[in-house]
Scaffold this active site. Structure first.
Site, PDB file in Angstrom:
ATOM      1  N   HIS A  95      -2.755  -4.566   9.807  1.00 20.53           N
ATOM      2  CA  HIS A  95      -3.642  -3.901   8.864  1.00 20.53           C
ATOM      3  C   HIS A  95      -3.574  -4.605   7.517  1.00 20.53           C
ATOM      4  O   HIS A  95      -4.578  -4.741   6.830  1.00 20.53           O
ATOM      5  CB  HIS A  95      -3.282  -2.431   8.709  1.00 20.53           C
ATOM      6  CG  HIS A  95      -4.268  -1.648   7.902  1.00 20.53           C
ATOM      7  ND1 HIS A  95      -4.230  -0.286   7.773  1.00 20.53           N
ATOM      8  CD2 HIS A  95      -5.335  -2.040   7.160  1.00 20.53           C
ATOM      9  CE1 HIS A  95      -5.211   0.124   6.999  1.00 20.53           C
ATOM     10  NE2 HIS A  95      -5.906  -0.924   6.606  1.00 20.53           N
ATOM     11  N   GLU A 143      -9.018  -7.720   2.470  1.00 19.94           N
ATOM     12  CA  GLU A 143      -7.564  -7.649   2.336  1.00 19.94           C
ATOM     13  C   GLU A 143      -7.053  -8.682   1.339  1.00 19.94           C
ATOM     14  O   GLU A 143      -6.134  -8.409   0.567  1.00 19.94           O
ATOM     15  CB  GLU A 143      -6.901  -7.848   3.704  1.00 19.94           C
ATOM     16  CG  GLU A 143      -7.068  -6.662   4.642  1.00 19.94           C
ATOM     17  CD  GLU A 143      -6.408  -5.401   4.100  1.00 19.94           C
ATOM     18  OE1 GLU A 143      -5.215  -5.446   3.755  1.00 19.94           O
ATOM     19  OE2 GLU A 143      -7.096  -4.366   3.999  1.00 19.94           O
ATOM     20  N   HIS A 147      -5.379  -7.242  -1.933  1.00 19.51           N
ATOM     21  CA  HIS A 147      -3.923  -7.329  -1.840  1.00 19.51           C
ATOM     22  C   HIS A 147      -3.387  -8.758  -1.920  1.00 19.51           C
ATOM     23  O   HIS A 147      -2.432  -9.024  -2.642  1.00 19.51           O
ATOM     24  CB  HIS A 147      -3.442  -6.687  -0.529  1.00 19.51           C
ATOM     25  CG  HIS A 147      -3.919  -5.294  -0.323  1.00 19.51           C
ATOM     26  ND1 HIS A 147      -3.443  -4.226  -1.050  1.00 19.51           N
ATOM     27  CD2 HIS A 147      -4.839  -4.785   0.548  1.00 19.51           C
ATOM     28  CE1 HIS A 147      -4.043  -3.114  -0.637  1.00 19.51           C
ATOM     29  NE2 HIS A 147      -4.891  -3.429   0.315  1.00 19.51           N
TER      30      HIS A 147
END
Length: 278
Positions: A95, A143, A147
């Site tokens: 994830h 992502e 992040h």
């Protein structure tokens, strides 16, 4: 003179479609300085990683490696979102790898498809999109933007390619599928498990500071959804996120599985991903 006056407008006009179709990567290159040496330095930084001089966005201490179980991911979605599980996916998937931090990442470092072509085949196996209307690349780019660009202040993660290479390396290192199977913890429509039972199996491999997350299905049952493994900057297990970073630790769609409530570890059903047990 007449020919010159005729050619210039024609050339300008014919160039418009070309300019419109220029890729994002090309636009990035067009914005680089005119000086050839400066261009080369920036291109090398962009492809192989930025320097470590800027530490303003490097206030985090811990990374969360988050693995999700596709059989439960679909249970976490509302009615309006369509889930799909690729036929090749029968295992825990990535994830994300998230620095635990309070402030938002900077959107100033773009990511292009070419950045991950080297590892794309492996990403499609271990980090696929499970949403029908979102491509895997869209998932990876989000992502990175949310992040990865925050993690890029650390050497070894300081480019899109390096970030995704590290994520894949950690996925191979934490082979949750094999660990669980060896302990007899396997997906089932009927058997349930308790947090203490699963933790006993996972602790030797992921450390004792980890979180087993659940979601509730349509029948209001607890269903195992994710595991979050905190890592320090040197990628050792057991980093304890600061109290002021609890939002990152607790977010992303799941909740801690209640210690005293048995939960289901549902099988993957490629044909009926939201109704794995019929």
């Amino acid at each position: 003179m007449f020919l010159d006056r005729w050619l210039v407008p024609r050339m300008q006009s014919s160039a418009l479609p070309l300019l419109v179709s220029v890729s994002s990567a090309a636009l990035f290159l067009l914005q680089l300085p005119d000086n050839a040496d400066a261009q080369e330095v920036l291109l090398q930084d962009y492809k192989y990683g930025r320097s470590q001089g800027d530490t303003t966005s490097c206030s985090w201490r811990c990374l969360l490696l988050t693995l999700q179980w596709p059989g439960a991911f679909c249970q976490s979605l509302g009615e309006g979102r369509v889930c799909q599980i690729p036929p090749s996916v029968n295992h825990w998937t990535l994830h994300g790898l998230w620095p635990v931090r309070e402030d938002r990442c900077c959107d100033c470092w773009p990511m292009f498809h070419s950045d991950v072509q080297e590892v794309e085949a492996e990403l499609l196996v271990h980090w696929p999109s499970l949403l029908r209307h979102n491509s895997s690349f869209q998932f990876w780019r989000n992502e990175w933007r949310k992040h990865g660009s925050c993690a890029a202040c650390v050497e070894g993660i300081n480019s899109p390619l390096r970030y995704f290479q590290l994520c894949l390396k950690l996925r191979r290192q934490f082979n949750i599928d094999q660990v669980l199977e060896d302990a007899g913890i396997t997906p089932s429509c009927h058997r349930t498990y308790k947090v203490s039972e699963v933790r006993r199996v996972l602790v030797p491999h992921v450390g004792d500071i980890h979180e087993i997350q659940c979601v509730r299905d349509k029948q209001d049952r607890e269903v195992w959804f994710q595991i979050k493994i905190p890592l320090s900057r040197n990628l050792t297990v057991g980093c304890s996120p600061a109290a002021d970073a609890e939002a990152d630790w607790r977010s992303s769609g799941g909740h801690p599985c209640p210690p005293q409530v048995p939960f289901f570890y549902l099988p993957i059903n490629h044909e009926q991903p939201k109704e794995p047990c019929g």
